[in-house]
Motif scaffolding. Sequence first.
Motif, PDB file in Angstrom:
ATOM      1  N   LEU A 272       0.754  -1.202  -0.173  1.00  0.00           N
ATOM      2  CA  LEU A 272      -0.072   0.030   0.169  1.00  0.00           C
ATOM      3  C   LEU A 272       0.931   1.177   0.065  1.00  0.00           C
ATOM      4  N   SER A 276       0.249   3.392  -3.225  1.00  0.00           N
ATOM      5  CA  SER A 276      -0.351   4.611  -3.174  1.00  0.00           C
ATOM      6  C   SER A 276       0.740   5.647  -3.644  1.00  0.00           C
ATOM      7  N   ARG A 280      -0.679   8.239  -6.729  1.00  0.00           N
ATOM      8  CA  ARG A 280      -0.533   9.616  -6.324  1.00  0.00           C
ATOM      9  C   ARG A 280       0.200  10.280  -7.513  1.00  0.00           C
ATOM     10  N   ILE A 288      -7.354   8.929  -2.437  1.00  0.00           N
ATOM     11  CA  ILE A 288      -6.802   7.550  -2.224  1.00  0.00           C
ATOM     12  C   ILE A 288      -7.267   6.775  -1.013  1.00  0.00           C
ATOM     13  N   ALA A 290      -8.011   3.024   1.407  1.00  0.00           N
ATOM     14  CA  ALA A 290      -7.371   1.658   1.275  1.00  0.00           C
ATOM     15  C   ALA A 290      -8.144   0.967   2.177  1.00  0.00           C
ATOM     16  N   ALA A 307       2.993   6.952   3.205  1.00  0.00           N
ATOM     17  CA  ALA A 307       1.844   6.356   2.154  1.00  0.00           C
ATOM     18  C   ALA A 307       0.846   7.430   1.823  1.00  0.00           C
ATOM     19  N   ILE A 309      -2.038   8.290   1.604  1.00  0.00           N
ATOM     20  CA  ILE A 309      -3.620   7.521   1.693  1.00  0.00           C
ATOM     21  C   ILE A 309      -4.436   8.593   2.314  1.00  0.00           C
TER      22      ILE A 309
END
Length: 451
Positions: A272, A276, A280, A288, A290, A307, A309
């Motif tokens: 991830l 991610s 991006r 985004i 997850a 990350a 996210i």
Amino acid sequence: MTYSALLAAPADYGLLTDLYQLTMASCYAGEGVADRRASFELFARRLPANYGYLIAMGLAQAIDYLANLRFSARHLEALRQTGLFDRAPAEFWQRLETGVFTGDLWAVPEGTAVFANQPLLRVEAPLWQAQIAETYLLNTLNYQTLVATRAARLRDVAGPAVKLLEFGTRRAFSPQGALWAARAALAAGLDETSNVLAAVELGRRPAGTMAHALVMVFAALEGSEDDAFEAFQRYFPGSALLIDTYDTVAAAARLANQGNPVAAVRLDSGDLVALSQAVRSHLPETKILASGDLDEYEIARLQRAGAAIDGYGLGTKLVTGDPVNGVYKLVDIDGTAVMKESSHKATLPGRKQIFRRYDRGQAVADRLGLVDEPPAPGEQPLLQLMVKQGEPLQEVESLDAIAARTAASVASLPAAVRQLEQPAAYPVALSDALAELTARTRRGPQPQSQS
């Protein structure tokens, strides 16, 4: 033969209990003590591993249960048909036929942080009523407190701006459990739930994305993953697209090249952090999300690793996990304090109050005392009278109000108590009066009767 859905409705609350609650109630009636005033407290002896606190939840369902606790003619006939109560006294049946809950309920408001051996609630009622209520109260408070505590920890780690969605219905322990889990998660700070029934009943709009099945159907029948995305966006513009069915980064690149804005995408597998960041780079303006067996520890790791996210879908580990082993124990009968002295399971006697001391808005320490003790300067009593003589005293709180209390309660705790690994123990002391009562009440080894 017919199949029963085994769905619990308020009309069935009377029988939704363990057998021994009814057999004990029968004994109480036969021995003439059923109407003695009894006080039972519900508390956890210890916190789950690596938990510094619990968030009390489930009070609304507890009050609803007590308000609807009764036995119908069908219930009574079903009990008679079991043959187990053939020798039950007439007084037992009379109470079940005509009885409703007539006692008092004291509890901490939902969303309050509590610690080991602190009562989440206390029932003060005729003995037979307080006894029968044990099973249901433990069921709803134990489970909702588990989910609420996990949700509060997730929110605390993720921060206030990160989107947190409850996706746990398929992993919850039952359909009823799924509804309670959704409620507890929202009341403890999550933003939305995918459970449609829970959302509608709670006055919220359900949230969700799409599954891999949609992509695979279109890829097999229409020829491409992009066809699935296009169709889904046609009917649900602005919804998140699940882009990890085949090649996550390639899917993101194609979405970037299509020229139409993509509101959100979801990643459900793989690395991830790397995925991610790659997504991006292709979709810098896209949110985004997850998912995939995430918990507070994994979110903390993802954040540390950088990350990209914006939100998380939480399922399995939110609605399952280490249980809250709350217990429901008699602490007073007709004004006489009682305690259990079993090894490793001893309880504290007497009706109790939690006194929390604050310093500039921060919780400093708790004192567990008796109900007739006054608060010391700077202390606030946490247990409040919620039901008096069977009648609820307060309006049902909104989820937003409970969520705000949860956030404030967690924020008031010391950082060391809130940490995920080896949290510090929050200081909880016994009052002098409670310590003295415990010493007086302790019976020690009892002499054996002579045969």
